[in-house]
Design a protein around this motif. Sequence first.
Motif, PDB file in Angstrom:
ATOM      1  N   THR A   1       0.761  -1.296   0.233  1.00 48.32           N
ATOM      2  CA  THR A   1       0.215   0.136   0.033  1.00 48.32           C
ATOM      3  C   THR A   1       0.812   1.394   0.180  1.00 48.32           C
ATOM      4  O   THR A   1       0.221   2.309  -0.657  1.00 48.32           O
ATOM      5  CB  THR A   1      -0.653   0.158   1.032  1.00 48.32           C
ATOM      6  OG1 THR A   1      -0.294  -0.296   2.423  1.00 48.32           O
ATOM      7  CG2 THR A   1      -1.916  -1.330   1.144  1.00 48.32           C
ATOM      8  N   LEU A   2       1.983   1.079   0.420  1.00 47.15           N
ATOM      9  CA  LEU A   2       2.951   2.308   0.414  1.00 47.15           C
ATOM     10  C   LEU A   2       3.746   2.528  -0.595  1.00 47.15           C
ATOM     11  O   LEU A   2       4.897   3.489  -0.795  1.00 47.15           O
ATOM     12  CB  LEU A   2       3.695   2.338   1.745  1.00 47.15           C
ATOM     13  CG  LEU A   2       2.956   2.475   3.076  1.00 47.15           C
ATOM     14  CD1 LEU A   2       3.736   2.655   4.310  1.00 47.15           C
ATOM     15  CD2 LEU A   2       2.007   3.711   3.184  1.00 47.15           C
ATOM     16  N   ILE A   3       3.816   1.690  -1.862  1.00 46.74           N
ATOM     17  CA  ILE A   3       4.473   1.768  -2.966  1.00 46.74           C
ATOM     18  C   ILE A   3       4.234   3.043  -3.845  1.00 46.74           C
ATOM     19  O   ILE A   3       3.133   3.315  -3.839  1.00 46.74           O
ATOM     20  CB  ILE A   3       4.087   0.525  -3.908  1.00 46.74           C
ATOM     21  CG1 ILE A   3       4.500  -0.883  -3.263  1.00 46.74           C
ATOM     22  CG2 ILE A   3       4.983   0.737  -5.251  1.00 46.74           C
ATOM     23  CD1 ILE A   3       6.066  -0.814  -3.101  1.00 46.74           C
ATOM     24  N   ASN A   4       5.240   3.712  -4.008  1.00 48.63           N
ATOM     25  CA  ASN A   4       5.220   4.925  -4.949  1.00 48.63           C
ATOM     26  C   ASN A   4       6.246   5.182  -5.838  1.00 48.63           C
ATOM     27  O   ASN A   4       7.234   4.277  -5.784  1.00 48.63           O
ATOM     28  CB  ASN A   4       4.931   6.265  -3.966  1.00 48.63           C
ATOM     29  CG  ASN A   4       6.251   6.593  -2.861  1.00 48.63           C
ATOM     30  OD1 ASN A   4       7.223   6.144  -3.260  1.00 48.63           O
ATOM     31  ND2 ASN A   4       5.786   6.765  -1.826  1.00 48.63           N
ATOM     32  N   GLU A   5       6.373   6.208  -6.572  1.00 41.13           N
ATOM     33  CA  GLU A   5       7.567   6.253  -7.367  1.00 41.13           C
ATOM     34  C   GLU A   5       8.797   6.603  -6.752  1.00 41.13           C
ATOM     35  O   GLU A   5       9.721   5.831  -7.471  1.00 41.13           O
ATOM     36  CB  GLU A   5       7.386   7.664  -8.387  1.00 41.13           C
ATOM     37  CG  GLU A   5       6.289   7.537  -9.357  1.00 41.13           C
ATOM     38  CD  GLU A   5       6.299   6.523 -10.242  1.00 41.13           C
ATOM     39  OE1 GLU A   5       7.549   6.249 -10.822  1.00 41.13           O
ATOM     40  OE2 GLU A   5       5.122   5.823 -10.478  1.00 41.13           O
ATOM     41  N   LYS A   6       9.135   6.990  -5.705  1.00 43.34           N
ATOM     42  CA  LYS A   6      10.280   6.910  -5.020  1.00 43.34           C
ATOM     43  C   LYS A   6      10.613   5.577  -4.676  1.00 43.34           C
ATOM     44  O   LYS A   6      12.066   5.032  -4.927  1.00 43.34           O
ATOM     45  CB  LYS A   6      10.067   7.857  -3.716  1.00 43.34           C
ATOM     46  CG  LYS A   6      11.404   8.044  -2.804  1.00 43.34           C
ATOM     47  CD  LYS A   6      11.170   8.860  -1.667  1.00 43.34           C
ATOM     48  CE  LYS A   6      12.466   8.844  -0.828  1.00 43.34           C
ATOM     49  NZ  LYS A   6      12.024   9.437   0.526  1.00 43.34           N
ATOM     50  N   ASN A   7       9.722   4.808  -3.965  1.00 44.69           N
ATOM     51  CA  ASN A   7      10.368   3.339  -3.665  1.00 44.69           C
ATOM     52  C   ASN A   7      10.455   2.732  -4.866  1.00 44.69           C
ATOM     53  O   ASN A   7      11.285   1.839  -4.920  1.00 44.69           O
ATOM     54  CB  ASN A   7       8.819   2.807  -2.984  1.00 44.69           C
ATOM     55  CG  ASN A   7       8.527   3.341  -1.784  1.00 44.69           C
ATOM     56  OD1 ASN A   7       7.348   3.814  -1.649  1.00 44.69           O
ATOM     57  ND2 ASN A   7       9.296   3.491  -0.683  1.00 44.69           N
ATOM     58  N   ILE A   8       9.600   2.801  -5.896  1.00 42.71           N
ATOM     59  CA  ILE A   8      10.036   2.271  -7.188  1.00 42.71           C
ATOM     60  C   ILE A   8      11.581   2.234  -7.612  1.00 42.71           C
ATOM     61  O   ILE A   8      12.190   1.360  -7.980  1.00 42.71           O
ATOM     62  CB  ILE A   8       9.006   2.715  -8.374  1.00 42.71           C
ATOM     63  CG1 ILE A   8       7.652   2.173  -8.069  1.00 42.71           C
ATOM     64  CG2 ILE A   8       9.552   2.113  -9.743  1.00 42.71           C
ATOM     65  CD1 ILE A   8       7.198   0.684  -8.226  1.00 42.71           C
ATOM     66  N   ARG A   9      11.974   3.678  -7.418  1.00 40.39           N
ATOM     67  CA  ARG A   9      13.275   3.821  -7.918  1.00 40.39           C
ATOM     68  C   ARG A   9      14.346   2.798  -7.184  1.00 40.39           C
ATOM     69  O   ARG A   9      15.224   2.319  -7.519  1.00 40.39           O
ATOM     70  CB  ARG A   9      13.508   5.385  -7.806  1.00 40.39           C
ATOM     71  CG  ARG A   9      12.927   6.118  -9.011  1.00 40.39           C
ATOM     72  CD  ARG A   9      13.447   7.748  -9.079  1.00 40.39           C
ATOM     73  NE  ARG A   9      13.424   8.459  -7.767  1.00 40.39           N
ATOM     74  CZ  ARG A   9      12.276   9.041  -7.546  1.00 40.39           C
ATOM     75  NH1 ARG A   9      11.583   9.255  -8.189  1.00 40.39           N
ATOM     76  NH2 ARG A   9      12.389   9.679  -6.290  1.00 40.39           N
ATOM     77  N   ILE A  10      13.980   3.114  -5.654  1.00 44.17           N
ATOM     78  CA  ILE A  10      14.948   2.219  -4.835  1.00 44.17           C
ATOM     79  C   ILE A  10      14.715   0.585  -5.281  1.00 44.17           C
ATOM     80  O   ILE A  10      15.852   0.361  -5.086  1.00 44.17           O
ATOM     81  CB  ILE A  10      14.603   2.657  -3.429  1.00 44.17           C
ATOM     82  CG1 ILE A  10      14.899   4.008  -3.339  1.00 44.17           C
ATOM     83  CG2 ILE A  10      15.310   1.621  -2.449  1.00 44.17           C
ATOM     84  CD1 ILE A  10      14.351   4.539  -1.679  1.00 44.17           C
ATOM     85  N   LEU A  11      13.747   0.437  -5.410  1.00 36.57           N
ATOM     86  CA  LEU A  11      13.442  -1.197  -5.556  1.00 36.57           C
ATOM     87  C   LEU A  11      14.119  -1.627  -6.787  1.00 36.57           C
ATOM     88  O   LEU A  11      14.951  -2.672  -7.014  1.00 36.57           O
ATOM     89  CB  LEU A  11      11.974  -1.501  -5.584  1.00 36.57           C
ATOM     90  CG  LEU A  11      11.137  -1.160  -4.317  1.00 36.57           C
ATOM     91  CD1 LEU A  11       9.710  -1.377  -4.968  1.00 36.57           C
ATOM     92  CD2 LEU A  11      11.505  -2.312  -3.382  1.00 36.57           C
ATOM     93  N   LYS A  12      14.095  -0.708  -7.850  1.00 33.25           N
ATOM     94  CA  LYS A  12      14.844  -1.035  -9.174  1.00 33.25           C
ATOM     95  C   LYS A  12      16.220  -0.983  -9.047  1.00 33.25           C
ATOM     96  O   LYS A  12      16.997  -1.762  -9.248  1.00 33.25           O
ATOM     97  CB  LYS A  12      14.372  -0.102 -10.290  1.00 33.25           C
ATOM     98  CG  LYS A  12      13.244  -0.379 -11.000  1.00 33.25           C
ATOM     99  CD  LYS A  12      12.839   0.519 -12.129  1.00 33.25           C
ATOM    100  CE  LYS A  12      11.915  -0.206 -12.954  1.00 33.25           C
ATOM    101  NZ  LYS A  12      11.887   0.779 -14.327  1.00 33.25           N
ATOM    102  N   LYS A  13      16.785   0.069  -8.214  1.00 33.32           N
ATOM    103  CA  LYS A  13      18.255   0.402  -8.145  1.00 33.32           C
ATOM    104  C   LYS A  13      18.792  -0.682  -7.415  1.00 33.32           C
ATOM    105  O   LYS A  13      19.984  -1.122  -7.748  1.00 33.32           O
ATOM    106  CB  LYS A  13      18.081   1.554  -7.052  1.00 33.32           C
ATOM    107  CG  LYS A  13      19.884   2.108  -7.064  1.00 33.32           C
ATOM    108  CD  LYS A  13      19.832   3.273  -6.138  1.00 33.32           C
ATOM    109  CE  LYS A  13      21.354   3.634  -5.957  1.00 33.32           C
ATOM    110  NZ  LYS A  13      21.280   4.945  -5.215  1.00 33.32           N
TER     111      LYS A  13
END
Length: 189
Positions: free
Chosen positions: A65-77
Amino acid sequence: DVLDEKLKEVVEYRQKYPESSLQELSEIMSNELGYSISKSGLNHRFRKIKEMYPKAKFSIQTNATLINEKNIRILKKYNVNIGISLDGFNEQTNCYRVYKNGKNSFENVMKKIEVLKENDINFGIIMTLTNSVKGREKEFYEFIGKNNLKCNMRPAFECGQKGNEYMKNEDYYEFFKNLFNIWIEDKQE
């Protein structure tokens, strides 16, 4: 290579507070350890660990539920694998996984799953099965297929709580036998 003390601290605190952002983690560590560590300092330590152990895999368990664009960048990185808690279709998930204010979480979780798919983030679904899915194997199978979900399913075991939502071993066996037969029929068509 052995991790030095500062890198060990980062690992220990990440394990202790897996849902915390880097900013929150830096504040927690600064308060508990008695010295200041910035968000960028933490990020540097995580990068150092990744350099030392390039094959290391990071994973988190979340309701998404807290997934957002900032998290997406970190998850990918950091190539983080994600396990998402989702207990089946709408009424199963909303029976047990609601927000503090009582609002249902299913629709929001499904939207976040779509965001993860759109961003090519590796994730899987972790489902806790209750008696509410017995006899609904076809519906369950169609839900998983329609949403293209990779699932790890496990039963809710009896552990002293009241109610009869847990699955007995024979119920779990029967559910999977029926689910498997549905899959076999589907593959033969």
